[in-house]
Design an enzyme around this catalytic site. Structure first.
Site, PDB file in Angstrom:
ATOM      1  CD  GLU A 112      10.477  26.750  80.661  1.00 52.69           C
ATOM      2  OE1 GLU A 112       9.317  27.217  79.980  1.00 52.69           O
ATOM      3  OE2 GLU A 112      11.097  27.814  81.328  1.00 52.69           O
ATOM      4  CE  LYS A 171      13.712  31.135  86.917  1.00 55.67           C
ATOM      5  NZ  LYS A 171      13.731  31.532  85.494  1.00 55.67           N
ATOM      6  CB  SER A 177       5.420  33.354  84.460  1.00 54.59           C
ATOM      7  OG  SER A 177       5.635  33.063  85.682  1.00 54.59           O
ATOM      8  CG  ASP A 209      12.436  34.556  86.897  1.00 50.16           C
ATOM      9  OD1 ASP A 209      13.467  33.769  86.997  1.00 50.16           O
ATOM     10  OD2 ASP A 209      11.377  34.054  86.305  1.00 50.16           O
TER      11      ASP A 209
END
Length: 277
Positions: free
Chosen positions: A186, A118, A50, A88
């Protein structure tokens, strides 16, 4: 054990062992100062892709690179002493093959000092997760809305409603059985998130899921009101720092233009104290 009571960061197995216990607390971080602020309060900190949207102005996470994740991972690591760090894996760094995933995951761990990586995906990524775990790389999984797949998901839509719930459940079961130590859920219906949490033996980390998950995560810039381009339904803003920062910049600009800043206390005299008038 609460995050504030710890003296050392937990390991992935410690996170796994929290299944059904006190809720796990997590936020994203991308910089050293922000990591320092959350270190005493979070069980793990995610260096999320993000960052591409939050700090780099990208329209999605798809343009994030390994180099960006390593740069921000190193910065966050410098700010952590008590919280575990997860990084990530960016789009394109693991989907091609388990071997590609291993090379890039090993690089992330070696160059950032993270405790785990992740990656997104369910049934289709289970083999890759198992491949990594067998080779010493702890993996946090991510199912439901997977932002790296927005072009095939049709946008940032709720996942798992109706009959699609069976597929999401299969995804969660697959990553758990493959060896992931936790899984992010999510943007899934609350009732489905509760069923998944009850079904699988690893912690579920909710973001737009359910209070019944084993933990929660938010993008820190969302919850602090620093990122304001849009606000997902699942975000609660605990502060409006963006508004405060904007007001501060406006006040600074006004004082500079009116010559009220710098004032006498912000400038230096010709002599040092004790050297005369």
């Amino acid at each position: 054990m609460s995050a504030t009571a710890r003296k050392t960061a937990p390991l992935p197995e410690d996170i796994r062992a929290r299944k059904g216990g006190a809720p796990l607390v997590s936020l994203t971080a991308y910089t050293t100062p922000m990591a320092q602020l959350m270190d005493a309060h979070c069980d793990f900190v995610l260096v999320g892709d993000s960052v591409g949207m939050v700090l780099h102005g990208l329209e999605s996470t798809l343009g994030v690179t390994m180099e960006m994740m390593i740069l921000h991972g190193r910065a966050v690591k410098r700010g952590l002493a008590q919280a575990m760090m997860v990084v990530d894996m960016p789009f394109g760094s693991y989907e091609e093959s388990p071997e590609q995933a291993f090379r890039n995951a090993a690089r992330l761990m070696a160059e950032t000092g993270c405790a785990a990586v992740k990656l997104e995906g369910g049934v289709e990524m289970a083999g890759t997760i198992a491949f990594l775990v067998k080779r010493g790389i702890p993996v946090m999984a991510h199912v439901g809305l997977t932002p790296q797949s927005i072009n095939t998901l049709g946008g940032y839509k709720v996942q798992g409603r109706g009959a699609a719930g069976d597929r999401l459940m299969a995804d969660a079961v697959a990553v758990a059985e493959a060896g992931a130590f936790a899984v992010v859920l999510e943007k899934v219906p609350a009732a489905l998130a509760d069923r998944v949490t009850s079904r699988i033996a690893i912690p579920t980390i909710g973001i737009g899921a359910s209070a019944g998950c084993d933990g929660q995560i938010l993008v820190v810039d969302d919850m602090l009101g620093l990122f304001t381009a849009f606000k997902p339904k699942f975000v609660k803003r605990y502060a409006t720092l963006g508004d405060q920062a904007g007001a501060a910049v406006a006040a600074y600009a006004e004082e500079v233009r009116s010559r009220r800043f710098p004032a006498a206390e912000h400038v230096f005299a010709d002599t040092t104290p004790g050297e005369g008038a």
